[in-house]
Write an enzyme that holds these catalytic residues in place. Structure first.
Site, PDB file in Angstrom:
ATOM      1  N   GLY A  16       0.806  -1.217   0.000  1.00  0.00           N
ATOM      2  CA  GLY A  16       0.000   0.000   0.000  1.00  0.00           C
ATOM      3  C   GLY A  16       0.838   1.265   0.000  1.00  0.00           C
ATOM      4  N   HIS A  86     -15.017  12.452 -15.731  1.00  0.00           N
ATOM      5  CA  HIS A  86     -14.563  12.734 -17.094  1.00  0.00           C
ATOM      6  C   HIS A  86     -13.399  13.719 -17.123  1.00  0.00           C
ATOM      7  CE1 HIS A  86     -16.385  16.750 -17.020  1.00  0.00           C
ATOM      8  NE2 HIS A  86     -17.322  16.163 -16.295  1.00  0.00           N
ATOM      9  N   HIS A  95      -2.133   7.454  -4.595  1.00  0.00           N
ATOM     10  CA  HIS A  95      -3.100   6.577  -3.927  1.00  0.00           C
ATOM     11  C   HIS A  95      -4.377   7.390  -3.763  1.00  0.00           C
ATOM     12  CE1 HIS A  95      -4.071   3.646  -0.401  1.00  0.00           C
ATOM     13  NE2 HIS A  95      -5.162   4.029  -1.031  1.00  0.00           N
TER      14      HIS A  95
END
Length: 140
Positions: A16, A86, A95
């Site tokens: 992570g 978009h 992250h």
């Protein structure tokens, strides 16, 4: 890594990136040095527009939505339930945590952490190496 590479050509980084990008960044550089292929991993329980682009090493977790003309850079984590609207451009090594909403035409630099439940309004620009705490609202 050189021994592993002789047997395998694909790799994925399963570490992570909470508040510190350096471990994932180093692992990425090491894997690339040995010419591993790092395909994007996209959950079948997420939605990625056919007009979006996701670069190598990025993982898109369950329930995430990545809409038209969004560009996600290399080695990013798009965590569970994130919404990337978009035209959003996300640089390398970011992250995007659980439940984050990034609204249209926002630009995010490299090596950032955006905490759970944060909302980035339309056309926000985030630099690089920033930590945005959980539940933040970023308007400009």
């Amino acid at each position: 890594l050189s021994k592993i590479r002789k047997k395998f050509k694909y790799a994925h980084i399963a570490v992570g990136q909470i508040k510190n990008y350096e471990t994932r960044f180093k692992l990425y550089k090491d894997l690339k040095k040995y010419n591993f292929i790092l395909p994007p991993l996209i959950s079948k329980f997420s939605y990625v527009s056919p007009k979006a682009k996701i670069e190598e090493g990025t993982i898109v977790m369950n329930g995430s939505i990545i809409n038209s003309k969004a560009i996600i850079g290399k080695n990013c984590i798009i965590n569970t339930g994130a919404i990337i609207e978009h035209g959003v451009k996300i640089g390398n090594f970011n992250h995007i945590s659980t439940g984050v909403i990034i609204n249209g035409d926002t630009k995010i630099g490299e090596k950032n952490f955006i905490g759970s439940g944060s909302v980035l309004f339309n056309q926000v620009n985030i630099g690089s190496k920033k930590i945005i705490p959980a539940l933040s609202k970023i308007k400009k």
